[in-house]
Design a protein around this motif. Structure first.
Motif, short mmCIF file in Angstrom:
data_model
loop_
_atom_site.label_atom_id
_atom_site.label_comp_id
_atom_site.label_asym_id
_atom_site.label_seq_id
_atom_site.Cartn_x
_atom_site.Cartn_y
_atom_site.Cartn_z
N LYS A 158 -24.34 -32.30 3.16
CA LYS A 158 -25.07 -32.43 1.91
C LYS A 158 -26.56 -32.60 2.19
O LYS A 158 -26.99 -32.94 3.28
CB LYS A 158 -24.55 -33.61 1.09
CG LYS A 158 -23.16 -33.39 0.50
CD LYS A 158 -22.79 -34.48 -0.50
CE LYS A 158 -21.47 -34.19 -1.18
NZ LYS A 158 -21.14 -35.20 -2.21
N SER A 159 -27.34 -32.35 1.15
CA SER A 159 -28.78 -32.54 1.24
C SER A 159 -29.11 -34.01 0.97
O SER A 159 -28.24 -34.80 0.60
CB SER A 159 -29.48 -31.65 0.22
OG SER A 159 -29.05 -31.97 -1.10
N GLY A 238 -31.05 -32.85 6.01
CA GLY A 238 -29.81 -33.19 5.32
C GLY A 238 -29.05 -34.30 6.03
O GLY A 238 -29.57 -34.98 6.93
#
Length: 398
Positions: A158-159, A238
């Motif tokens: 995920k960011s 991220g």
């Protein structure tokens, strides 16, 4: 059973054993044709069944007759239809080829994160080899059970902060598809660090040291990927990036310890972008990789995993041509990071679309590599031949 590829959500859920054998054989042939080099006597590889871990094992075993011990988590074939994992067959056939060459090797299949596995491996090394000269940490997993508290942590791709949008590749249609990477919570960031950071690497080094099985001049290397600004949103900036920062902090701490005790070193090595079991479905990365393949092949600098690891060990670790950056990371990805290469990749990224993806990228070559790591697309393997999985399953790891 006639074994054909089965792709679900860009994951190959079926592998071809004889294709895996060919994949291992070709890497071995590259090393043998490239020549021997000076290297370690005995190496322990955590995650040596595929990708850069397998290439490291092959480069060392067949390049300098290194004794290799591998720890990996794989699934064996079951019955007449379940093919097992590519890593299982890579281990099986590495052993076959290594035995023919008179090399010494051992494979442990199971949870490398557990104390039980560490204890078994350390005991084996002590009894069989006495000491090791090299520990390679090349483990890729999406979950880890911490052996101290019994809690299972899961990593996420995920960011951090804002969502990230970008194209990925649909393998079955050879087309682009938009992907959205959601921002991670603080808990998800911390969990990813627990899985993909340096904690387990440090535990391995500490247990090996306490057992007295580390030789003078011992080296330990953890593999990472830094990438270019094009991949920063999914890597450097991220959740993975936070885990890799922890890995680098661990390297600095370990370096002080092994320098003092063994006159050794702990290193981070940033590898070139290649196709792996996981990278094909990471947003942005496959498109970047397909473009990078195109540009580097044009420049004559493209390397697969075995070409890079052979060069890495021969020149940078056991030779005198080490390339490092300002953070002391070893950089065998130097050819990928060449300014001209990156400039051309950046220009293509700006204009890639479904209308031109097959012309301006090497999407076919990128996906061909993905198929090969699962045992498919080799021109000298008969994929219409009936494979007796139950008979092949009788092959056992030594």
């Amino acid at each position: 059973m006639i074994i054909q590829p089965a792709i679900k959500s860009n994951i190959c859920v079926r592998v071809h054993p004889l294709g895996c054998k060919e994949n291992v054989r070709r890497q071995i042939e590259f090393v043998k044709q490239s020549g021997e080099f000076k290297g370690p006597k005995t190496a322990l590889i955590i995650g040596g069944s595929s990708g850069y871990g397998l290439a490291s094992r092959i480069a060392l075993g067949f390049g300098c007759k290194t004794n290799t011990v591998n720890v990996s988590f794989e699934m064996e074939p079951r019955g007449a239809t379940r093919t097992g994992t590519a890593g299982w067959w890579n281990n099986i056939f590495f052993q076959q080829f290594a035995k023919e060459e008179g090399l010494s090797f051992k494979d442990f299949v199971g949870d490398a994160f557990s104390f039980e596995m560490k204890e078994v491996v350390v005991d084996y090394i002590k009894k069989k080899y006495g000491k090791i000269d090299l520990l390679i940490y090349s483990l890729a997993s999406n979950r880890r059970t911490d052996p101290r508290d019994g809690v299972t942590y899961k990593s996420v791709l995920k960011s951090i902060g804002d969502e990230v949008r970008g194209y990925s590749i649909d393998i079955t249609s050879l087309s682009l598809k938009e992907e959205i990477m959601e921002p991670a919570t603080e808990e998800e960031i911390n969990n990813t660090i627990k899985v993909m950071g340096g904690e387990d690497w440090q535990m391995w080094v500490e247990m090996l040291s306490e057992a007295g099985v580390l030789a003078d001049d011992f080296k330990t290397i953890a593999y990472t990927y830094l990438g270019s600004p094009a991949t920063y949103p999914i890597y450097k900036d991220g959740t993975i990036g936070q885990a890799k920062k922890h890995l680098e902090q661990t390297a600095a701490a370990l370096d002080n310890i092994v320098k003092e005790k063994y006159n050794g070193e702990a290193l981070i090595s940033s590898s070139k972008a290649i196709v792996t079991k996981a990278s094909i479905y990471i947003p942005i990365f496959p498109v970047y990789g397909a473009i990078l393949y195109k540009v580097m092949k044009k420049h004559g600098t493209h390397e697969g995993e075995i070409e890079q690891k052979y060069r890495f060990f021969k020149e940078m670790i056991y030779g005198n041509e080490r390339i490092t950056d300002e953070e002391s990371r070893v950089r065998p990805d130097n050819l990928e990071m060449d300014e001209q290469v990156q400039s051309e990749v950046e220009d293509i990224l700006k204009s890639v679309s479904n209308e031109n993806v097959r012309e301006i990228t090497d999407i076919e070559g990128f996906i061909d590599d993905f198929m090969k790591i699962n045992g498919f697309n080799f021109d000298n393997v008969d994929y219409d031949e009936d494979v007796d999985l139950e008979e092949l399953a009788k092959l056992e790891l030594l």
